[in-house]
Write a protein that holds these residues in place. Structure first.
Motif, short mmCIF file in Angstrom:
data_model
loop_
_atom_site.label_atom_id
_atom_site.label_comp_id
_atom_site.label_asym_id
_atom_site.label_seq_id
_atom_site.Cartn_x
_atom_site.Cartn_y
_atom_site.Cartn_z
N ARG A 2 0.86 -1.18 0.00
CA ARG A 2 0.00 0.00 0.00
C ARG A 2 0.89 1.23 0.00
O ARG A 2 2.10 1.12 0.22
CB ARG A 2 -0.91 -0.02 1.22
N PRO A 3 0.34 2.42 -0.22
CA PRO A 3 1.17 3.63 -0.17
C PRO A 3 1.89 3.73 1.17
O PRO A 3 1.30 3.56 2.23
CB PRO A 3 0.15 4.76 -0.34
N GLY A 4 3.19 3.96 1.10
CA GLY A 4 3.99 4.02 2.31
C GLY A 4 4.56 2.68 2.72
O GLY A 4 5.45 2.60 3.59
N MET A 5 4.04 1.60 2.14
CA MET A 5 4.55 0.25 2.38
C MET A 5 4.43 -0.53 1.08
O MET A 5 3.76 -1.55 0.99
CB MET A 5 3.75 -0.43 3.51
N ASP A 6 5.10 -0.02 0.07
CA ASP A 6 4.97 -0.54 -1.29
C ASP A 6 6.04 -1.60 -1.54
O ASP A 6 7.23 -1.33 -1.37
CB ASP A 6 5.10 0.61 -2.29
#
Length: 360
Positions: free
Chosen positions: A271-275
């Protein structure tokens, strides 16, 4: 070349510091576990780096556990081939031996302080200690506020999530990928893959790539993968496969990433920030299985949570700066040659045990 992996045993969250230090090793199946004692700047990181370097050179797998306060600093090392480990056993992750000397033991690095000189700087030590603790309080308040907004978003989206379709996809993956191994039930090792740090979110997807060649990526910005990952872990264990379950810093009871090294198989949340940021074997869009209303509201909430997390990172930077000042006070009063000599002594013991294991 030795296999190297990187995880975290602690993480920062809206509920404060989250710890998996009691799960670093299974003490019922551990030969030696060194618990380091000693305050800031005494050389715990130096000690562990020396151990890690020596064991890498010996060609044995090394798992590094990094610090959520400073992701350039170590909190622990695990050496699975010889069932040994080293960890920082000081606050906020205090460890006490359960089977003293027989399995786990203290290594006191505090004896390498010059006590007289350190006491002369007591006021500076008190001031910087207060500063960094206060900065952590601010950081956790901001993370908690962000988390409350995120939980509201997650609750709204989950009401529209098609759990039946998700379960059917998981059943298909289990049938294709998790063959029966037979024998004993698998074992789960619990880790964090990353944390919010003073450098922002740090996620060690390099460990996924080191252990697994087949990666399923769940596109999931709304925490919809929890049940799927729990189901996959259960199935892997039942079929005899050991797993590494990487839990969420915000909800340590919820799996965020799952690795099955024996099959070279991983399931990661992206996800955004944990791509994940790499080409995966298959990308599963869990977000497409939800039909949330008021997407404008969800975007607003995401923006508010992001701003609060940015403020938390600012506070973590302040905490890091104050802790660096604290360590700078202590450093001149530490006998680092003594710390390195102690590390060399312990590394020698580990090499001896490694030789015994390989001869057996």
């Amino acid at each position: 070349m030795a296999q190297v992996t990187n995880f975290f045993a602690g993480a920062n969250s809206g509920a404060g510091f989250q710890s998996l230090f009691d799960k670093i090793v299974d003490l019922e199946d551990t030969y030696d576990f060194m618990v380091l004692k000693g305050g800031p700047g005494v050389g715990k990181n130096t000690f562990m780096r020396e151990i890690g370097r020596t064991m890498e050179e010996a060609g044995t797998p090394v798992e590094y556990l990094w610090c959520s306060g400073d992701p350039n600093s170590l909190d622990g090392i695990v050496l699975p081939e010889i069932r040994c480990a080293v960890a920082d056993g000081t606050a906020p992750h205090v460890i006490e031996p359960r089977y003293p000397a027989a399995v786990d033991r203290y290594v006191d690095l505090g004896r390498f302080y010059d006590l007289t000189a350190a006491k002369a700087d007591a006021e500076a030590v008190k001031a910087y200690t207060g500063e960094y603790k206060a900065a952590y309080v601010r950081a956790y308040r901001c993370l908690n506020a962000a988390r409350q907004i995120e939980l509201d978003t997650v609750a709204a989206v989950r009401r529209t999530f098609d759990e039946g379709r998700a379960e059917r996809r998981v059943r298909g993956i289990i049938q294709r990928e998790l063959r029966e191994r037979g024998g004993q039930r698998g074992w789960t090792t619990w880790r964090f893959l990353g944390s919010v740090t003073y450098r922002g979110g740090i996620w060690r997807f390099d460990s996924v790539d080191a252990l697994c060649h087949t990666v399923y990526e769940f596109a999931d910005r709304w925490e919809l993968a929890e049940q799927s990952l729990a189901r996959l872990r259960q199935a892997a264990e039942e079929r005899g496969w050991d797993t590494i379950a990487c839990v969420s810093p915000e909800a340590p009871g919820s799996i965020q990433h799952l690795l099955v090294p024996g099959l070279g198989l991983a399931f990661v949340t992206s996800r955004p920030g944990m791509d994940y940021g790499k080409k995966s074997f298959r990308r599963i869009h869990l977000e497409s299985l939800a039909r949330p209303e008021s997407k404008a509201r969800l975007r607003f909430q995401a923006r508010m949570a992001s701003l609060l997390r940015e403020e938390a990172v600012t506070a973590l930077k302040e905490a890091k700066a104050s802790h660096d000042k604290l360590e700078a006070v202590y450093n001149p009063y530490v006998d680092f040659d003594g710390v390195r000599a102690q590390a060399a002594l312990e590394a020698g013991r580990l090499l001896g045990w490694l030789e015994q294991v390989r001869r057996a």
